[in-house]
Scaffold this active site. Structure first.
Site, short mmCIF file in Angstrom:
data_model
loop_
_atom_site.label_atom_id
_atom_site.label_comp_id
_atom_site.label_asym_id
_atom_site.label_seq_id
_atom_site.Cartn_x
_atom_site.Cartn_y
_atom_site.Cartn_z
N SER A 1 8.25 -7.78 -1.61
CA SER A 1 7.01 -8.42 -1.20
C SER A 1 7.15 -9.08 0.16
O SER A 1 8.25 -9.48 0.58
CB SER A 1 6.60 -9.48 -2.24
OG SER A 1 7.49 -10.58 -2.20
N VAL B 1 8.60 -12.85 -0.11
CA VAL B 1 10.06 -12.95 -0.25
C VAL B 1 10.74 -12.40 1.00
O VAL B 1 11.77 -12.92 1.44
CB VAL B 1 10.53 -12.21 -1.51
CG1 VAL B 1 12.06 -12.26 -1.63
CG2 VAL B 1 9.89 -12.81 -2.76
N GLU C 1 11.43 -3.93 4.60
CA GLU C 1 10.31 -3.04 4.25
C GLU C 1 9.49 -3.78 3.21
O GLU C 1 9.91 -3.96 2.08
CB GLU C 1 10.84 -1.70 3.73
CG GLU C 1 9.80 -0.59 3.76
CD GLU C 1 8.87 -0.62 2.57
OE1 GLU C 1 7.71 -1.08 2.73
OE2 GLU C 1 9.29 -0.21 1.49
N CYS D 1 4.28 0.32 -2.45
CA CYS D 1 3.95 -0.36 -1.19
C CYS D 1 2.98 0.45 -0.36
O CYS D 1 2.26 -0.10 0.48
CB CYS D 1 5.22 -0.66 -0.40
SG CYS D 1 6.16 0.81 0.07
#
Length: 486
Positions: free
Chosen positions: A232, A235, A253, A287
């Site tokens: 995420s 984080v 990423e 994602c």
């Protein structure tokens, strides 16, 4: 009876020094699937020490020997496909199609990494000194700290370590607390069976409450020279900040707020199929998933009618069923989060076209909205669930502005039957990845993978991955004695 797994350090399974364990819960059943060791800072330090000791021999191993290990690992990954499918269904609620995709891409990543091991690396430089030879040499950095997420556990567990290992580094991997086996221990098991020397890849699992201290200990260790994290954006900001504090390069990423654009020259039936895959594969927990469908006004009615009908017919339920397309989210809490996003959107004026309502445990029905207002949480927030909002546009400029109206910049799909038109639009969209006449979800191990802005920085894939985990050194060789001014 649940599984029991320990830490993977120096090629063997060892318990946490504290003796603690933590639960790994199945999202669909809510039952404890496994108990894994809960590492403390002392276990992280031990893993880094082992990785540091293993580095010189691994870096010096003949390239063809390293390549053979990677090719063996790829074959083993494919041979363990049924085991992987059962693991993913139980641990993360992965459906059969998603599990097969994970195995296939993970094996391809390993084979691409194997090819990179023996590919030309570095450059011969021009030199201003007579008779001198200049070289730019790529060399491994040492120990790499890797963090792998739960949502595509085999793909992203393998990707977290493959390029780093191929470049000659050793790795300490911290897998997600939601998939410590699939995106961590399973990867290490496969490499060990393929012949990877002990200590080259180490895995530390942890209790969720200890995640911050484990990450801090791993990144702060002076023997760790580089960091990569997939997960995420929130984080990722923390990981990137920690790495920067210790002057260590990081490859991040992170999340996306991705769109599929359906231009006025699109094939509507193709667009519907592509968009449904992009939004609902793995219940939208990718994602690259699109949760914004931007459709030209001329096609809006036809697209919406066909898309809603297709979505309403998607089979939902148990991940173990051969027919399930939309399985559970990673937890009931995540399903409730998605439900709150949808309720907020509807309360602020969005129209619910299908789905919605309250979740059934971790299951949330595939949902389509239209008329999403800008003040809705879902307008800028990543859905990361089985939800899409359809928005019309009338000009390319309007579509591009809508697609770029986000802090993220990961991927995009542009559906059109006119490649020139599609490329013109694609070049103006601020994402690291864009697919013309295709949807937003795509992963090929030879291609550069990554985004801009809040979607992170750095690139996995092909030579870009090798470069991310190696240093460039300038080396010169003088074939004649130089003349000095004094």
């Amino acid at each position: 009876m649940s599984l029991h797994r320990s830490l993977h350090i120096d090629g063997t399974e060892v318990p946490a020094l504290s003796g603690r364990t933590t639960e790994d819960v199945s999202p669909y059943t809510g039952a404890v699937y496994a108990r894994v060791a809960a590492a403390g800072p002392e276990d992280v330090t031990a893993a880094v020490e082992v990785a540091e000791a293993a580095f010189p021999d691994w870096a010096a191993l003949e390239p063809f020997a390293r390549r053979r290990i990677f090719l063996n690992a790829a074959d083993l990954m494919e041979h363990r496909s049924e085991e992987a499918a059962e693991l993913m269904a139980a641990e993360v609620g992965g459906t059969r199609p998603w599990s097969r995709f994970n195995v296939s891409v993970a094996a391809d990543i390993l084979r691409e990494a194997a090819a990179a091991i023996t590919a030309p690396r570095g450059d011969v430089l021009a030199s201003q000194e007579r008779g001198a030879l200049g070289l730019a040499i790529r060399e491994p950095v040492g120990v790499v700290a890797a963090f792998s997420p739960w949502n595509a556990p085999l793909i992203l567990g393998v990707r977290a370590v493959a390029a780093a290992l191929a470049a000659g580094n050793t790795v300490v991997l911290k897998p997600s607390e939601d998939a410590p086996i699939a995106c961590g221990l399973f990867v290490a098991d496969t490499f060990k069976a393929a012949g990877l020397p002990d200590g080259v890849l180490n895995v530390v699992t942890n209790d969720r409450a200890d995640a911050a201290v484990i990450a801090e200990t791993l990144i702060a260790d002076p023997r760790v020279r580089a960091v990569n994290f997939t997960g995420s954006t929130g984080v990722g900001r923390v990981i990137g900040t920690l790495a920067a504090q210790h002057l260590k390069p990081a490859l991040l990423e992170l999340g996306g707020k991705n769109s599929v654009l359906v231009l006025n020259d699109a094939d509507v039936d193709h667009a519907v199929r592509a968009a449904a895959f992009s939004v609902f594969m793995n219940s939208g927990q990718i994602c690259m998933s699109a949760d914004r469908l931007l459709v030209h006004a001329d096609l809006m009615d036809e697209f919406t009618e066909k898309f809603v009908a297709r979505v309403a017919a998607l089979p939902c339920g148990a991940p173990t069923s051969q027919t399930t397309i939309v399985g559970p989210l990673i937890s009931a809490n995540e399903a409730n989060r998605v439900a709150r996003q949808v309720s907020d959107a509807v309360a602020k004026g969005a129209r619910l076209l299908t789905g919605g309502g309250q979740p059934d445990g971790a299951l949330y029905p595939p949902t389509v909205l239209s008329g999403l207002p800008k003040d809705a949480t879902l307008y800028h927030g990543e859905a990361f669930g089985p939800v899409a909002a359809i928005t019309p546009f009338t000009t390319d400029d309007e579509a591009i502005a809508l697609a770029n109206d986000t802090e993220h910049g990961l991927t995009c799909g542009v559906i059109t039957e006119n490649g020139t038109h599609g490329l013109r639009v694609a070049r103006r969209i601020r994402t690291g990845i864009v697919h013309v006449n295709d949807q937003s979800v795509g992963d090929e191990p030879q291609a550069p993978f990554g985004g801009f802005g809040s979607s992170g920085y750095g690139r996995f894939g092909g030579r870009w991955g090798i470069e991310a985990f190696s240093n460039t050194r300038w080396v010169t060789l003088a074939t004649e004695q130089a003349h000095y001014p004094f």
